[in-house]
Design an enzyme around this catalytic site. Sequence first.
Site, PDB file in Angstrom:
ATOM      1  CE  LYS A 116      -4.203  -1.843   2.122  1.00  0.00           C
ATOM      2  NZ  LYS A 116      -3.877  -3.251   1.968  1.00  0.00           N
ATOM      3  CD  GLU A 200      -4.945   5.172   4.263  1.00  0.00           C
ATOM      4  OE1 GLU A 200      -6.128   5.097   4.653  1.00  0.00           O
ATOM      5  OE2 GLU A 200      -4.565   4.720   3.184  1.00  0.00           O
ATOM      6  CG  HIS A 235     -11.882  -2.019   8.999  1.00  0.00           C
ATOM      7  ND1 HIS A 235     -12.096  -0.676   8.729  1.00  0.00           N
ATOM      8  CD2 HIS A 235     -11.329  -2.072  10.246  1.00  0.00           C
ATOM      9  CE1 HIS A 235     -11.672   0.033   9.757  1.00  0.00           C
ATOM     10  NE2 HIS A 235     -11.207  -0.775  10.678  1.00  0.00           N
ATOM     11  NE  ARG A 297      -8.288  -9.718  -3.978  1.00  0.00           N
ATOM     12  CZ  ARG A 297      -9.386  -9.175  -3.475  1.00  0.00           C
ATOM     13  NH1 ARG A 297     -10.513  -9.263  -4.146  1.00  0.00           N
ATOM     14  NH2 ARG A 297      -9.364  -8.541  -2.316  1.00  0.00           N
TER      15      ARG A 297
END
Length: 630
Positions: A116, A200, A235, A297
């Site tokens: 990421k 973040e 999440h 994907r």
Amino acid sequence: MIRSLLIANRGEIACRVIRTARRLGIRTVAVHSDADARALHVREADESVHVGPSPARESYLLGERIIAAAKETGAEAIHPGYGFLSENADFAEAVIESGLIWVGPKPQSIRAMGLKDAAKKLMAEAGVPVTPGYLGEEQAPERLQAEADAIGYPVLIKAVAGGGGKGMRKVNASGEFAEMLASCKREAAASFGDDRVLIEKYIERPRHIEVQVFGDAHGNVVHLFERDCSLQRRHQKVIEEAPAPGMDEATRAAVCEAAVKAARAVDYVGAGTIEFIADGSQGLRADRIWFMEMNTRLQVEHPVTEEITGEDLVEWQLRVAAGETLPKRQDELAIQGHAIEARLYAEDPVNQFLPSTGRLDHFDLPRTLRIETGVEEGDRISPWYDPMIAKLVSHGPSRAWAIDELVGALEAVEVWPVRTNAAFLARAAADADFRAGEVDTGFIPSKLESLLPDPAPSEGVWNMAAAAMLAVDFGEDGEGDPWSALAGFRANAAEAARISLSHAGTTRTIEADAERPLEGVATASGGSVLVFSDGQAFAFTLPGAAGSSGAGDALDGAVQSPMPGRVIAVDVSAGTKVERGQKLVTLEAMKMEHSLTAPFAGIVTELNVAEGAQVSEGALLVRIEKGEGE
């Protein structure tokens, strides 16, 4: 076109790929572990190969065995599905080097987007907007704490190699950071073999917007519009839809253009998803939407995109892998209506959403809408893999139409004795704010209490059970066995009568009245009645019948393992005084961490596990006794 295909996956996605392959005349090969020897995807494939024991790390995650199975069966190509090896660049490379066709993006594209922090740097360089945060290499807890403090709380800790909702923790204050960081790293190491994290800024009213992209080996890249995946629990996405509610054409054009730009930046080939996080506090605006990550994907939620575009994305994957150009140009794609998908999980919402395993003695899903599943009645829900057992997908001319169809289908779900989240999903989809398009990732946490179904039967359900019991002739000669005669019964008795019934330790005498409006389905066998109503299942027995003692609901202080798993944390010791709901043990099972808590305030009198121990389903882990005055 590819002539033979091995699917390096299991369950629902393997069945999904097999369906398209069969339509295209492609021979299919399934792989399976011990636990999946008789699974639906194995039964549906033309051929199958055993690749190892039940744990995924000893079967589905062993790339060399998957490749060997393809060679052994003469398969030309490997489709990885999603999860498992689908985003493993080394595996993709090994497939290609072995002379097989890899149905997926180039290994270098997977690597570019797999971490990421590196992906965000790449996207920023490509002109794609990214969220503020810390992407540095230094991983010392002190440095990470300092960066989080500087960004300002709340922040989100995310595993660098994460995905699927795993390895993520929201931190609300500086004092919580160290504990959340340790938990996140632990889960990331277990799930991905990499405990590095990034940080973040946590957006207070975030919406999860993602764009389906597709590229081919001839330099063409298109988008197939956006999806909204904001309804999440821990999440993990539970309801997804396309297009995103409240998305105007200008914002859609900007977000989709950014997604195509992101795909081109990594020379992308195949199906991929560019995920964005949007600040929904002022509606969806192009200047308040930032790149989050790319999934290299096919996504679990791809059916909603298929429904609104009329395209088969698995067919697109196979054609692109075979070297063909994209089936359509951008100007040939358009949005048609609205689609919503709900993920049906084998879990018990009224018991902290703990996974539910076992045999599907009764499994009946409505066929009024699209169903994607990897199981049939009589199959078993295994503790070894993800607890999702089906996806229910509605599609109609409007969002309101699609919602109504989905809610009706969820309320008609019949599953027993495995527990599901059908009633929970139905309540979420029927919620007034959801209907109004007022969604963000905090929707479920903020409304959790109202979304949880009542574990106790309603008066209508009691009456239905009683009416079902009375709807047959209790003849002494045994002819017309009342229990088997009730299979598929819809309560509609001719007159009111009284009968005693037991459910979960409660016995009541009910006056069954067929004139009372009833909704649901009752089935019976072996001296008991099952009632399915509004997505829930309730079992009743006649007093004195086997299973009607009521002991099952007694809180005796025995905390047992709900499934096989590994103990990753023990938070108490013998003699510890605990409060109701206090965390006792954390178990890792079905790819997730599960906290087992104290059923009431008391003293730990027995502790039978240590960190690292493997435990079986039903094993007694901790015993709590009520203290004096409790």
